[in-house]
Motif scaffolding. Structure first.
Motif, PDB file in Angstrom:
ATOM      1  N   GLY A 159      38.698 -73.885  22.441  1.00  0.00           N
ATOM      2  CA  GLY A 159      39.851 -74.387  23.167  1.00  0.00           C
ATOM      3  C   GLY A 159      40.893 -73.298  23.347  1.00  0.00           C
ATOM      4  N   PRO A 160      41.866 -73.494  24.219  1.00  0.00           N
ATOM      5  CA  PRO A 160      42.893 -72.475  24.474  1.00  0.00           C
ATOM      6  C   PRO A 160      43.654 -72.053  23.222  1.00  0.00           C
ATOM      7  N   LYS A 161      43.827 -72.966  22.254  1.00  0.00           N
ATOM      8  CA  LYS A 161      44.563 -72.664  21.022  1.00  0.00           C
ATOM      9  C   LYS A 161      43.643 -72.476  19.819  1.00  0.00           C
ATOM     10  N   ARG A 162      42.335 -72.502  20.036  1.00  0.00           N
ATOM     11  CA  ARG A 162      41.339 -72.364  18.960  1.00  0.00           C
ATOM     12  C   ARG A 162      41.514 -73.454  17.904  1.00  0.00           C
ATOM     13  N   ASN A 163      41.996 -74.628  18.305  1.00  0.00           N
ATOM     14  CA  ASN A 163      42.220 -75.728  17.363  1.00  0.00           C
ATOM     15  C   ASN A 163      41.326 -76.936  17.652  1.00  0.00           C
ATOM     16  N   ARG A 179      39.763 -82.434  17.607  1.00  0.00           N
ATOM     17  CA  ARG A 179      40.995 -81.643  17.574  1.00  0.00           C
ATOM     18  C   ARG A 179      41.581 -81.682  16.157  1.00  0.00           C
ATOM     19  N   VAL A 180      41.967 -80.506  15.642  1.00  0.00           N
ATOM     20  CA  VAL A 180      42.441 -80.397  14.267  1.00  0.00           C
ATOM     21  C   VAL A 180      43.774 -79.645  14.220  1.00  0.00           C
ATOM     22  N   SER A 181      44.404 -79.690  13.031  1.00  0.00           N
ATOM     23  CA  SER A 181      45.724 -79.068  12.848  1.00  0.00           C
ATOM     24  C   SER A 181      45.640 -77.605  12.440  1.00  0.00           C
ATOM     25  N   VAL A 182      44.413 -77.052  12.334  1.00  0.00           N
ATOM     26  CA  VAL A 182      44.244 -75.653  11.959  1.00  0.00           C
ATOM     27  C   VAL A 182      43.597 -74.913  13.120  1.00  0.00           C
ATOM     28  N   THR A 183      43.631 -73.625  13.078  1.00  0.00           N
ATOM     29  CA  THR A 183      43.002 -72.827  14.121  1.00  0.00           C
ATOM     30  C   THR A 183      42.007 -71.848  13.497  1.00  0.00           C
ATOM     31  N   GLY A 184      41.005 -71.513  14.257  1.00  0.00           N
ATOM     32  CA  GLY A 184      40.022 -70.543  13.790  1.00  0.00           C
ATOM     33  C   GLY A 184      40.539 -69.135  13.970  1.00  0.00           C
ATOM     34  N   ILE A 185      40.030 -68.218  13.133  1.00  0.00           N
ATOM     35  CA  ILE A 185      40.433 -66.818  13.280  1.00  0.00           C
ATOM     36  C   ILE A 185      39.851 -66.272  14.578  1.00  0.00           C
ATOM     37  N   ARG A 186      40.494 -65.251  15.108  1.00  0.00           N
ATOM     38  CA  ARG A 186      40.010 -64.641  16.349  1.00  0.00           C
ATOM     39  C   ARG A 186      38.727 -63.883  16.072  1.00  0.00           C
ATOM     40  N   PRO A 192      18.634 -67.000   4.101  1.00  0.00           N
ATOM     41  CA  PRO A 192      19.994 -66.811   4.606  1.00  0.00           C
ATOM     42  C   PRO A 192      20.129 -67.470   5.969  1.00  0.00           C
ATOM     43  N   ASN A 193      21.293 -68.051   6.222  1.00  0.00           N
ATOM     44  CA  ASN A 193      21.448 -68.845   7.436  1.00  0.00           C
ATOM     45  C   ASN A 193      22.750 -68.486   8.142  1.00  0.00           C
ATOM     46  N   GLY A 194      23.822 -69.272   7.934  1.00  0.00           N
ATOM     47  CA  GLY A 194      25.090 -68.976   8.597  1.00  0.00           C
ATOM     48  C   GLY A 194      25.831 -67.845   7.905  1.00  0.00           C
ATOM     49  N   LEU A 195      26.670 -67.140   8.669  1.00  0.00           N
ATOM     50  CA  LEU A 195      27.465 -66.070   8.077  1.00  0.00           C
ATOM     51  C   LEU A 195      28.731 -65.855   8.880  1.00  0.00           C
ATOM     52  N   THR A 196      29.775 -65.380   8.196  1.00  0.00           N
ATOM     53  CA  THR A 196      31.057 -65.112   8.847  1.00  0.00           C
ATOM     54  C   THR A 196      31.871 -64.180   7.976  1.00  0.00           C
ATOM     55  N   PHE A 197      32.755 -63.409   8.591  1.00  0.00           N
ATOM     56  CA  PHE A 197      33.678 -62.545   7.860  1.00  0.00           C
ATOM     57  C   PHE A 197      34.989 -63.269   7.598  1.00  0.00           C
ATOM     58  N   SER A 198      35.679 -62.850   6.551  1.00  0.00           N
ATOM     59  CA  SER A 198      37.068 -63.246   6.371  1.00  0.00           C
ATOM     60  C   SER A 198      37.902 -62.528   7.433  1.00  0.00           C
ATOM     61  N   ALA A 199      39.153 -62.937   7.585  1.00  0.00           N
ATOM     62  CA  ALA A 199      39.993 -62.358   8.639  1.00  0.00           C
ATOM     63  C   ALA A 199      40.174 -60.854   8.475  1.00  0.00           C
ATOM     64  N   ASP A 200      40.276 -60.368   7.226  1.00  0.00           N
ATOM     65  CA  ASP A 200      40.465 -58.933   6.999  1.00  0.00           C
ATOM     66  C   ASP A 200      39.143 -58.175   6.912  1.00  0.00           C
ATOM     67  N   GLU A 201      38.039 -58.873   7.068  1.00  0.00           N
ATOM     68  CA  GLU A 201      36.689 -58.304   7.057  1.00  0.00           C
ATOM     69  C   GLU A 201      36.321 -57.638   5.732  1.00  0.00           C
ATOM     70  N   ARG A 202      37.042 -57.983   4.676  1.00  0.00           N
ATOM     71  CA  ARG A 202      36.697 -57.452   3.358  1.00  0.00           C
ATOM     72  C   ARG A 202      35.686 -58.330   2.631  1.00  0.00           C
ATOM     73  N   THR A 203      35.421 -59.510   3.201  1.00  0.00           N
ATOM     74  CA  THR A 203      34.481 -60.450   2.599  1.00  0.00           C
ATOM     75  C   THR A 203      33.510 -60.955   3.656  1.00  0.00           C
ATOM     76  N   LEU A 204      32.240 -61.017   3.286  1.00  0.00           N
ATOM     77  CA  LEU A 204      31.227 -61.628   4.132  1.00  0.00           C
ATOM     78  C   LEU A 204      30.697 -62.855   3.401  1.00  0.00           C
ATOM     79  N   TYR A 205      30.782 -64.004   4.059  1.00  0.00           N
ATOM     80  CA  TYR A 205      30.238 -65.240   3.512  1.00  0.00           C
ATOM     81  C   TYR A 205      28.872 -65.485   4.151  1.00  0.00           C
ATOM     82  N   VAL A 206      27.875 -65.810   3.325  1.00  0.00           N
ATOM     83  CA  VAL A 206      26.532 -66.083   3.825  1.00  0.00           C
ATOM     84  C   VAL A 206      26.000 -67.339   3.141  1.00  0.00           C
TER      85      VAL A 206
END
Length: 295
Positions: free
Chosen positions: A270-274, A288-295, A178-192
């Motif tokens: 970045g200030p806008k997470r983009n 720089r991209v047109s999407v932003t990361g979740i908080r 197992p290596n990288g991991l992150t939650f979905s925005a609602d924290e109902r899913t964990l990606y690994v």
């Protein structure tokens, strides 16, 4: 600072809203194997690891300069900024998960499970309840290149959760590495990601934080997946050997951001997470991209 070419490859029409620069700014290119970028809005800084050289570096957003934040750095790998602004990081050297307090002191959150030392904690993510979830492959004890060669004390490479009461729970035990991991925005899913098996898995998170499911979401067609992040539309961004792969929550490969070096990890900042900050072999890149990361 100079630029390198970045190529956007659309593989599905749902990737159409995603746009970005056609070049990547090279913020630093003197590392050996860079990992673990994390953006601190309070410090206006990206911290990142140069693992073989055992140091943590800091890129300053205001000046564009790079300096040494910590050396020796515990052969640190992945890190994140918690909700209190403190830096959490995985350390191969001490085989632990640590937290840097506001006064600069370091607190060891976890260094063992059932009185056995971890292999080499690799990457981590914080849940909104304050728990810290992390992966524990053996890269840091396989040799002296990314840590200290040692015999494993635990029967495999697993995923763990540290809780504020100091307890450590093994939450998943059926991974190769197992290596990288992150939650979905609602924290109902964990990606690994499982780099050894070249795929990313999706696990369901229950209200009591137990995991179920675990089906393979996607398999990497260029090396193996490493670090992962989620954007505000729920798309999963995964580091791979040919750049970043963008996946729909249903597992479809929507497109790629092709880069000329093997990518290990990424974060939105970045200030806008983009702005995507990417560690790629010896370089720290920004795009720089047109999407932003979740908080």
């Amino acid at each position: 600072m100079h630029r390198i070419r970045a190529q956007w490859e659309r593989l599905d029409e749902r990737f159409a809203p995603v746009r970005g620069d056609t070049f990547a700014e090279v913020l630093y290119d003197e590392g050996s194997w860079l990992e673990g970028p994390a953006y601190s809005p309070a410090w206006r800084t990206v911290l990142f690891s140069d693992i073989p050289n055992d140091r943590v570096l800091a890129w300053d957003e205001a000046t564009g300069g790079v300096g040494v934040w910590r050396s020796p750095g515990g052969y640190a790998n992945g890190r994140t900024v918690d909700r209190a602004g403190r830096m959490l990081q995985c350390e191969h050297g001490s085989r632990s998960v640590t937290r840097t307090e506001p006064d600069g002191t370091v607190t060891v959150l976890a260094d063992r499970w059932q009185d056995k030392r971890f292999n080499s904690p690799n990457d981590l993510v914080e849940h909104s309840d304050g728990s810290v979830w992390f992966t524990d492959p053996a890269y840091g004890i396989d040799s002296d290149y990314e840590g200290h060669h040692a015999v494993p004390e635990i029967d495999g490479c697993h995923v763990y959760r540290w809780d504020a009461d100091g307890s450590v729970t093994r939450v998943a035990a059926d991974f190769g590495r197992p290596n990288g991991l992150t939650f979905s925005a609602d924290e109902r899913t964990l990606y690994v990601t499982d780099t050894d098996r070249k795929h990313v898995r999706r696990l369901d998170v229950a209200p009591d934080l137990t995991l179920s499911g675990g089906e393979v979401l996607a398999t990497c067609d260029a090396g193996g997946f490493d670090g992962v992040r989620v954007d505000d539309a729920g798309r999963l961004w995964a580091a791979a050997h040919d750049g970043l792969h963008c996946l729909d929550p249903d597992g479809t490969l929507l497109g790629k951001l092709l880069l000329p070096e093997v990518c290990s990890n990424l974060t939105f900042g970045g200030p806008k997470r983009n702005i995507l900050y990417v560690t790629a072999t010896n370089m720290l890149l920004s795009i720089r991209v047109s999407v932003t990361g979740i908080r």
